[in-house]
Scaffold this active site. Structure first.
Site, PDB file in Angstrom:
ATOM      1  N   GLU A 149       0.837  -1.210   0.000  1.00 25.53           N
ATOM      2  CA  GLU A 149       0.000   0.000   0.000  1.00 25.53           C
ATOM      3  C   GLU A 149       0.869   1.257   0.000  1.00 25.53           C
ATOM      4  OE1 GLU A 149      -3.031   0.346   3.121  1.00 25.53           O
ATOM      5  OE2 GLU A 149      -2.727   2.509   3.060  1.00 25.53           O
ATOM      6  N   CYS A 217      -8.248   3.091   8.550  1.00 20.90           N
ATOM      7  CA  CYS A 217      -9.611   2.743   8.152  1.00 20.90           C
ATOM      8  C   CYS A 217     -10.446   2.238   9.332  1.00 20.90           C
ATOM      9  CB  CYS A 217      -9.575   1.707   7.030  1.00 20.90           C
ATOM     10  SG  CYS A 217      -9.205   0.055   7.613  1.00 20.90           S
TER      11      CYS A 217
HETATM   12  S1  SF4 Z   1     -11.209  -1.623   4.698  1.00 19.69           S
HETATM   13 FE1  SF4 Z   1      -9.209  -1.094   5.632  1.00 19.69          FE
HETATM   14  S2  SF4 Z   1      -8.142  -3.033   6.031  1.00 19.69           S
HETATM   15 FE2  SF4 Z   1      -9.831  -3.436   4.626  1.00 19.69          FE
HETATM   16  S3  SF4 Z   1      -8.881  -3.363   2.592  1.00 19.69           S
HETATM   17 FE3  SF4 Z   1      -9.746  -1.333   3.019  1.00 19.69          FE
HETATM   18  S4  SF4 Z   1      -8.086  -0.147   3.923  1.00 19.69           S
HETATM   19 FE4  SF4 Z   1      -7.473  -2.323   4.012  1.00 19.69          FE
END
Ligand code: SF4
Length: 342
Positions: A149, A217
């Site tokens: 990422e 997130c």
């Molecule tokens: S919701 Fe959060 S942990 Fe899940 S793929 Fe998206 S950024 Fe990654």
């Protein structure tokens, strides 16, 4: 926090006091496991295989979980590290962690048919990077070097971005215009560590701008909050997830910071005798890319070891879903309901 007795050999429905007093108990954290971005990414691969048939190429692990990758590989997905490994004109899926513009350009040059499974919450960070770079900011990205990422996000504005991973990195920063600085973060960091880093950034660069809304997130935050809430009630935490899963590793760290040992396991086979020595209450959670069946198998194993009580500790309700990429969404109703294939 609500505690719910689940079906088990000795099911209870209790409050906090009895939890502390019980013997050989499992506390199952909720929310745990798959997040909306992971469900979407796995759905993208499965639907693409249904629609177009194998082979479908996937750049990098679609999500960081050994089991998920293996299951999709058996279904016909071919995982590659770089686009150069896919034949010209092939159909390629970008993983949930996102890619840099350079990768997108390469895909166009090689006439690849791209399906983008980047999590929308990662895309949000990319868009913030583009916005800040256009406005002339130096962007401090808080994240872990070499994580997929982070590599993708840095690629949005490589000349305008610097990476920091801890407070010491912030102390070493020398920026050409300290008056025009912004920061962004990887989505799967420790909330507490990130607060410390941001605090130091604000001390060093008082005019620093941050993202409009937190980049870490919802899934990362909720799973960490659940670990923090339950750590005082157990003597050990088992985190189901792969070693290269950033959010899973953070769950281990959060628990250890509470003074409770925590272990990251791909599955039940990785339990070692010492892990549960003198542990009467063990908590279980799972990283955002870990399938639920691995959690259930772990529970069955622990039951066989005498952990006969099972309670679920729900810290927060989670009901987030993301729509599929437009080109796949059109086909979904004919195939399966979204989110049921993971
Ligand atoms: S919701 Fe959060 S942990 Fe899940 S793929 Fe998206 S950024 Fe990654």
């Amino acid at each position: 926090m609500s505690l719910t007795g689940l079906a088990s050999d000795s099911t209870t429905s209790t409050g906090m006091a009895s939890l502390a007093a019980s013997q050989k108990k499992i506390i199952l954290l909720k929310p745990r496991g798959f997040c909306a971005g992971v469900v979407r990414a796995i759905d993208v691969v499965k639907i693409a295989l249904d629609l177009y048939g194998a082979p479908i190429y996937v750049r990098k692990e679609i999500v960081h979980n050994r089991y998920v990758v293996e299951e999709l590989r058996q279904a016909g997905a071919i995982f590659v590290e770089e686009l150069s490994e896919a034949p010209e004109g092939a159909r390629v899926i970008f993983s949930a962690h996102g890619v840099s513009p350079a990768v997108r350009r390469e895909a166009v040059e090689r006439r690849l048919q791209v399906i983008d499974a980047t999590c929308p919450l990662v895309t949000k960070v990319h868009l913030e990077a583009v916005r800040f770079a256009k406005q002339g900011y130096t962007i401090v990205l808080i994240g872990h070097r070499d994580h997929d990422e982070v590599t993708g996000t840095l690629g949005e504005a490589p000349d305008a971005m610097v990476l920091v991973s801890d407070v010491a990195d912030v102390d070493r920063l020398e920026l050409k215009d300290p008056e025009r600085v912004s920061y962004l973060t990887q989505t799967t960091l420790s909330l507490d560590d990130t607060k410390d880093i941001v605090r130091r950034l604000m001390e060093r660069f008082p005019k620093i701008m941050g993202p409009k809304t937190q980049d870490i997130c919802y899934a990362t935050e909720n799973r960490q909050l659940a670990v923090k809430a339950v750590a005082p009630l157990c003597q050990a935490l088992l985190v189901v997830g792969s070693q290269n899963s950033s959010n899973s590793r953070r769950l281990v760290e959060v628990c250890e910071k509470s003074g409770v040992p925590a272990y990251l396991l791909d599955d039940k086979s990785e339990i070692r005798p010492g892990m549960l020595e003198n542990v009467t209450t063990v908590a279980i959670t799972a990283g955002a890319s870990a399938p639920e069946h691995l959690v259930l198998e772990l529970i069955d194993y622990l039951k066989s070891q005498g952990y006969s009580e099972l309670e679920e500790a729900e810290i927060k309700e989670e009901d987030v879903r993301f729509t599929l990429p437009a080109d796949l969404e059109t086909f979904v109703p004919k195939l399966h309901p979204v989110g049921t294939r993971a």
